[in-house]
Design an enzyme around this catalytic site. Structure first.
Site, short mmCIF file in Angstrom:
data_model
loop_
_atom_site.label_atom_id
_atom_site.label_comp_id
_atom_site.label_asym_id
_atom_site.label_seq_id
_atom_site.Cartn_x
_atom_site.Cartn_y
_atom_site.Cartn_z
N VAL A 88 1.13 -1.26 0.00
CA VAL A 88 -0.01 -0.14 -0.15
C VAL A 88 1.33 1.25 0.15
O VAL A 88 2.21 1.15 0.66
CB VAL A 88 -0.92 0.34 1.70
CG1 VAL A 88 -1.37 1.50 1.58
CG2 VAL A 88 -2.07 -0.79 1.09
N CYS A 89 0.35 1.91 -0.39
CA CYS A 89 1.03 3.59 -0.60
C CYS A 89 2.29 2.92 -1.36
O CYS A 89 2.65 2.34 -2.56
CB CYS A 89 0.98 4.28 0.12
SG CYS A 89 1.92 6.20 0.71
N THR A 90 3.40 4.16 -0.25
CA THR A 90 5.02 3.71 -1.43
C THR A 90 5.44 2.31 -0.54
O THR A 90 7.02 2.49 -1.34
CB THR A 90 5.76 4.92 -0.17
OG1 THR A 90 5.43 5.24 1.16
CG2 THR A 90 5.83 5.94 -1.39
#
Length: 248
Positions: A112-114
């Site tokens: 998730v995300c970075t």
């Protein structure tokens, strides 16, 4: 909420094993949404770090890992990496080696995300499409990954969520694929996940140029750190390719 795991495990042959990498300066919401979905669906979730010492999130939340790299099950059904300030973990040889090892056999490789940049640094997104936070898409592209703008990107057994709050959507998507839609619906209902945002500012388009500019000003140092780490990963790859790799 009591008994939810038992109810969902009743129809499965075995409990799925989930490994969630934790590190200092992670974003807690990146993993706690998926954690709630996975645990609510009856999976066994391991919080993994190099030691059992508490790790501290980018907002000061302290989390205690449950297993170390050495103690983590050798075979994970789901391997997961959250985002946050990932510039250091991308260059952490022990963490990258762990991800590469478990990623070789995991049924689902996820982020998730970075967190997708960390997977990319470990070579686990070569030839795949993946999502990340909207502000870091150029960094992911530099690592040779086909960048998705979807809230949840699915490319074969690679599942990735966009920024932060996409973690709940991501967790339910993975759960639906791994255990079926009925189980995912149960987990969603248990969380009462029925979002109605009070503002339309969850994307650059909705927030508008003034707020986007404010965000970029706030994130300038983090963006520089991430850019430098991506450059370092690329330099290491070139060194390996030329046969001159040394210790980092």
């Amino acid at each position: 909420m009591v008994g939810m795991s038992e109810e969902n495990n009743a129809g499965t042959e075995r409990t799925l094993e989930v490994g969630m990498l934790l590190f200092n300066d992670h974003t807690t919401l990146d993993f706690i949404g998926p954690h709630t979905a996975f645990a609510g669906a009856g999976m066994k979730v391991h919080l993994i770090s190099s030691t059992l010492e508490p790790v501290v999130s980018d907002t000061g939340v302290t989390i205690t890992p449950t297993v170390t790299f050495d103690d983590c099950p050798a075979r994970l059904d789901i391997l997961f990496v959250p985002g946050g300030s990932v510039d250091k973990v991308m260059l952490d040889s022990a963490a990258i080696a762990f991800l590469a090892d478990r990623g070789a056999t995991a049924s689902y490789i996820t982020s998730v995300c970075t967190g997708s940049l960390v997977l990319a640094a470990a070579g686990l997104l070569d030839g795949y499409r993946a999502a990340t936070h909207w502000s870091t898409r150029d960094h992911l592209a530099r690592l040779g990954v086909e960048v998705s703008t979807e809230r949840v990107c699915v490319d074969r057994n690679r599942f990735s969520g966009g920024g932060v709050t996409a973690g709940i959507d991501f967790g339910l998507t993975v759960t639906a694929h791994a255990l079926g839609e009925k189980t995912a619906k149960f987990a969603q209902l248990a969380m009462e996940y029925d979002p109605m945002p009070p503002l339309d500012a969850g994307s650059p388009q909705g927030a508008g140029p003034e707020v986007v500019a404010q965000f970029h000003e706030w994130a300038v140092k983090a963006d520089e750190n991430l850019r430098n780490s991506v450059s370092r990963v690329l330099e290491q790859r070139m060194a390996v390719g030329s046969g001159t790799a040394g210790s980092s």
